[in-house]
Design a protein around this motif. Structure first.
Motif, PDB file in Angstrom:
ATOM      1  N   GLY A 185      10.915  30.005  13.926  1.00 53.08           N
ATOM      2  CA  GLY A 185      10.068  30.384  15.052  1.00 53.08           C
ATOM      3  C   GLY A 185       8.593  30.220  14.784  1.00 53.08           C
ATOM      4  N   ASP A 186       8.241  29.660  13.644  1.00 51.61           N
ATOM      5  CA  ASP A 186       6.827  29.445  13.314  1.00 51.61           C
ATOM      6  C   ASP A 186       6.389  28.111  13.900  1.00 51.61           C
ATOM      7  N   ILE A 187       6.392  28.055  15.206  1.00 52.77           N
ATOM      8  CA  ILE A 187       6.162  26.789  15.899  1.00 52.77           C
ATOM      9  C   ILE A 187       4.726  26.305  15.728  1.00 52.77           C
ATOM     10  N   GLU A 188       3.784  27.232  15.577  1.00 48.67           N
ATOM     11  CA  GLU A 188       2.401  26.810  15.374  1.00 48.67           C
ATOM     12  C   GLU A 188       2.242  26.077  14.047  1.00 48.67           C
ATOM     13  N   LYS A 189       2.909  26.547  13.009  1.00 48.02           N
ATOM     14  CA  LYS A 189       2.861  25.866  11.716  1.00 48.02           C
ATOM     15  C   LYS A 189       3.535  24.493  11.818  1.00 48.02           C
ATOM     16  N   ALA A 190       4.679  24.428  12.500  1.00 50.42           N
ATOM     17  CA  ALA A 190       5.367  23.143  12.688  1.00 50.42           C
ATOM     18  C   ALA A 190       4.460  22.158  13.411  1.00 50.42           C
ATOM     19  N   ASN A 191       3.775  22.641  14.440  1.00 52.92           N
ATOM     20  CA  ASN A 191       2.899  21.767  15.226  1.00 52.92           C
ATOM     21  C   ASN A 191       1.713  21.260  14.412  1.00 52.92           C
ATOM     22  N   MET A 192       1.188  22.102  13.527  1.00 49.30           N
ATOM     23  CA  MET A 192       0.086  21.676  12.675  1.00 49.30           C
ATOM     24  C   MET A 192       0.533  20.555  11.740  1.00 49.30           C
ATOM     25  N   MET A 193       1.761  20.640  11.246  1.00 49.78           N
ATOM     26  CA  MET A 193       2.269  19.587  10.367  1.00 49.78           C
ATOM     27  C   MET A 193       2.622  18.325  11.148  1.00 49.78           C
ATOM     28  N   LEU A 194       3.110  18.491  12.374  1.00 53.60           N
ATOM     29  CA  LEU A 194       3.413  17.331  13.213  1.00 53.60           C
ATOM     30  C   LEU A 194       2.130  16.644  13.689  1.00 53.60           C
TER      31      LEU A 194
ATOM     32  N   CYS B  36       0.833  -1.194   0.000  1.00 55.06           N
ATOM     33  CA  CYS B  36       0.000   0.000   0.000  1.00 55.06           C
ATOM     34  C   CYS B  36       0.871   1.249   0.000  1.00 55.06           C
ATOM     35  N   VAL B  37       0.561   2.202  -0.867  1.00 62.57           N
ATOM     36  CA  VAL B  37       1.210   3.510  -0.851  1.00 62.57           C
ATOM     37  C   VAL B  37       0.274   4.483  -0.151  1.00 62.57           C
ATOM     38  N   ALA B  38       0.736   5.082   0.926  1.00 61.21           N
ATOM     39  CA  ALA B  38      -0.099   6.027   1.663  1.00 61.21           C
ATOM     40  C   ALA B  38      -0.297   7.298   0.842  1.00 61.21           C
ATOM     41  N   PRO B  39      -1.460   7.907   0.943  1.00 62.66           N
ATOM     42  CA  PRO B  39      -1.728   9.129   0.175  1.00 62.66           C
ATOM     43  C   PRO B  39      -0.873  10.297   0.652  1.00 62.66           C
ATOM     44  N   LYS B  40      -0.651  11.241  -0.240  1.00 60.42           N
ATOM     45  CA  LYS B  40       0.087  12.454   0.096  1.00 60.42           C
ATOM     46  C   LYS B  40      -0.732  13.269   1.099  1.00 60.42           C
ATOM     47  N   VAL B  41      -0.078  13.729   2.166  1.00 58.50           N
ATOM     48  CA  VAL B  41      -0.750  14.569   3.164  1.00 58.50           C
ATOM     49  C   VAL B  41      -0.208  15.983   3.028  1.00 58.50           C
ATOM     50  N   GLU B  42      -1.103  16.936   2.830  1.00 58.97           N
ATOM     51  CA  GLU B  42      -0.672  18.308   2.562  1.00 58.97           C
ATOM     52  C   GLU B  42      -1.052  19.267   3.683  1.00 58.97           C
ATOM     53  N   PHE B  43      -0.298  20.336   3.752  1.00 53.35           N
ATOM     54  CA  PHE B  43      -0.603  21.460   4.642  1.00 53.35           C
ATOM     55  C   PHE B  43      -0.311  22.731   3.859  1.00 53.35           C
ATOM     56  N   GLU B  44      -1.286  23.600   3.801  1.00 54.77           N
ATOM     57  CA  GLU B  44      -1.177  24.836   3.008  1.00 54.77           C
ATOM     58  C   GLU B  44      -0.784  24.528   1.560  1.00 54.77           C
ATOM     59  N   ASN B  45      -1.439  23.513   1.008  1.00 54.41           N
ATOM     60  CA  ASN B  45      -1.326  23.136  -0.408  1.00 54.41           C
ATOM     61  C   ASN B  45       0.048  22.598  -0.810  1.00 54.41           C
ATOM     62  N   GLU B  46       0.845  22.155   0.161  1.00 51.63           N
ATOM     63  CA  GLU B  46       2.129  21.529  -0.133  1.00 51.63           C
ATOM     64  C   GLU B  46       2.275  20.277   0.721  1.00 51.63           C
ATOM     65  N   PRO B  47       2.975  19.241   0.210  1.00 49.37           N
ATOM     66  CA  PRO B  47       3.162  18.022   1.001  1.00 49.37           C
ATOM     67  C   PRO B  47       3.892  18.302   2.318  1.00 49.37           C
ATOM     68  N   ILE B  48       3.412  17.696   3.373  1.00 46.63           N
ATOM     69  CA  ILE B  48       4.104  17.795   4.661  1.00 46.63           C
ATOM     70  C   ILE B  48       5.403  17.005   4.575  1.00 46.63           C
ATOM     71  N   SER B  49       6.477  17.585   5.099  1.00 48.12           N
ATOM     72  CA  SER B  49       7.771  16.902   5.103  1.00 48.12           C
ATOM     73  C   SER B  49       8.557  17.323   6.332  1.00 48.12           C
ATOM     74  N   SER B  50       9.536  16.495   6.701  1.00 43.26           N
ATOM     75  CA  SER B  50      10.419  16.840   7.817  1.00 43.26           C
ATOM     76  C   SER B  50      11.191  18.117   7.506  1.00 43.26           C
ATOM     77  N   THR B  51      11.549  18.321   6.238  1.00 46.48           N
ATOM     78  CA  THR B  51      12.282  19.529   5.839  1.00 46.48           C
ATOM     79  C   THR B  51      11.447  20.773   6.108  1.00 46.48           C
ATOM     80  N   ARG B  52      10.177  20.757   5.736  1.00 47.30           N
ATOM     81  CA  ARG B  52       9.300  21.906   5.985  1.00 47.30           C
ATOM     82  C   ARG B  52       9.139  22.161   7.478  1.00 47.30           C
ATOM     83  N   ILE B  53       9.057  21.100   8.262  1.00 55.09           N
ATOM     84  CA  ILE B  53       8.901  21.254   9.707  1.00 55.09           C
ATOM     85  C   ILE B  53      10.161  21.853  10.314  1.00 55.09           C
ATOM     86  N   ARG B  54      11.326  21.402   9.873  1.00 58.57           N
ATOM     87  CA  ARG B  54      12.577  21.993  10.366  1.00 58.57           C
ATOM     88  C   ARG B  54      12.633  23.477  10.039  1.00 58.57           C
TER      89      ARG B  54
END
Length: 302
Positions: free
Chosen positions: A162-171, A138-156
């Motif tokens: 300092g945009d910790i609220e955005k990081a938390n939404m993706m986590l 099974c390939v899991a579907p792409k999960v997006e936040f603000e119209n872009e795929p969530i990734s560890s790079t975006r969270i970092r």
């Protein structure tokens, strides 16, 4: 193969931070418990980039925070040494590791998963290999936040900005760390706002310097808090640290590992003319922390 060996449902990925995109992969494997399979998250002890280009991105989580995240997800963690498998072809990795070593009966991965020497294998090849062996895939579907795929790079990037609220939404939960409480200079105590001092481990991501609304878990109870991350320019410290004022708590926490959850970035570190002006700012920060309402998506509410 020995019929007594427990067959597994394997989730493949890097899983640094175990964000919402990772959870889409993990959940596919965890559901296989209903079919008698043991779910396992297969990843690496160290980031592959260490061996590929000599440097690694900072870790989003580690230690007990990492262990608890996988436990809460209902899956066991199996970490491979990248150096041991980096020269295996995709077919060799599939046969030697996933089939012979881990006894896979089900495999899930993300849409952009790569494996084998130089990342030559992809999800499509993995699907073909599974079909030949009669393994469900099974390939899991792409999960997006603000119209872009969530990734560890975006969270970092969000944590460093300092945009910790955005990081938390993706986590899907608050970014946190759980480190040993060490002795500080007791300035906070003199100001009527005692703090716990913690240092980040090597190669762990350090959020943007500044003051955050936070919460702290002590013996299963959550307390509102204010956390300063940085070097406190007023006192000219040299090593970055986390200093947390825990609201409505008194007690000795020295030597204990305490988990701090960052919720909202309040302001940058400032240079104050004296301790009186510093105290006034701290009291203002504490009042904002008292009034803060935590988004429901984070879970584990105060």
């Amino acid at each position: 193969m020995n019929s007594d060996i427990k067959k597994t449902a394997i989730a493949l990925g890097s899983f640094d931070g175990l964000h919402r995109g990772h959870m889409a992969v993990i959940e596919k494997a965890v559901r296989q418990k209903e079919n008698g399979l043991r779910p396992i998250a297969v990843t690496f002890k160290e980031h592959p980039q260490k061996y590929l280009n000599g440097s690694t991105p900072p870790l989003i989580f580690s230690g007990v925070v990492k262990e608890r995240a996988f436990k809460d997800a209902g899956i066991s963690l199996y970490e491979l040494d990248f150096a041991d498998i980096m020269r295996l072809t995709p077919e060799e990795f599939f046969e030697k590791i996933l089939i012979n070593k881990l006894h896979a009966a089900f495999i899930s991965c993300g849409y952009n998963y790569r494996f084998g020497i130089n990342g030559t294998g992809d999800a499509e090849l993995l699907k073909e290999l599974c079909e030949k062996k009669g393994i469900e895939f099974c390939v899991a579907p792409k999960v997006e936040f603000e119209n872009e795929p969530i990734s560890s790079t975006r969270i970092r990037q969000a944590i460093l900005a300092g945009d910790i609220e955005k990081a938390n939404m993706m986590l899907g939960r608050p970014f946190s760390y759980c480190e040993k409480v060490v002795s500080g200079d007791h300035i906070g105590r003199k100001l009527g706002a005692p703090t716990i001092n913690q240092f980040f481990p090597e190669n762990h991501i350090i959020p943007k310097f500044g003051v955050y609304i936070s919460k702290v878990e002590i013996d299963g109870r959550f307390y509102r808090a204010v956390t300063n991350i940085g070097i406190r320019p007023t006192l000219e410290l040299k090593v970055p640290r986390s200093e947390t004022c825990i609201i409505d708590f008194s007690g000795d926490l020295y030597g204990r590992h305490i988990e701090v959850f960052l919720l909202k970035y309040l302001r940058p570190e400032l240079i104050f003319e004296g301790l009186d002006s510093l105290k006034g700012q701290i009291m203002s920060d504490i009042e904002k922390a008292r009034l803060y309402e935590e988004p429901e998506i984070y879970g584990r509410e105060i």
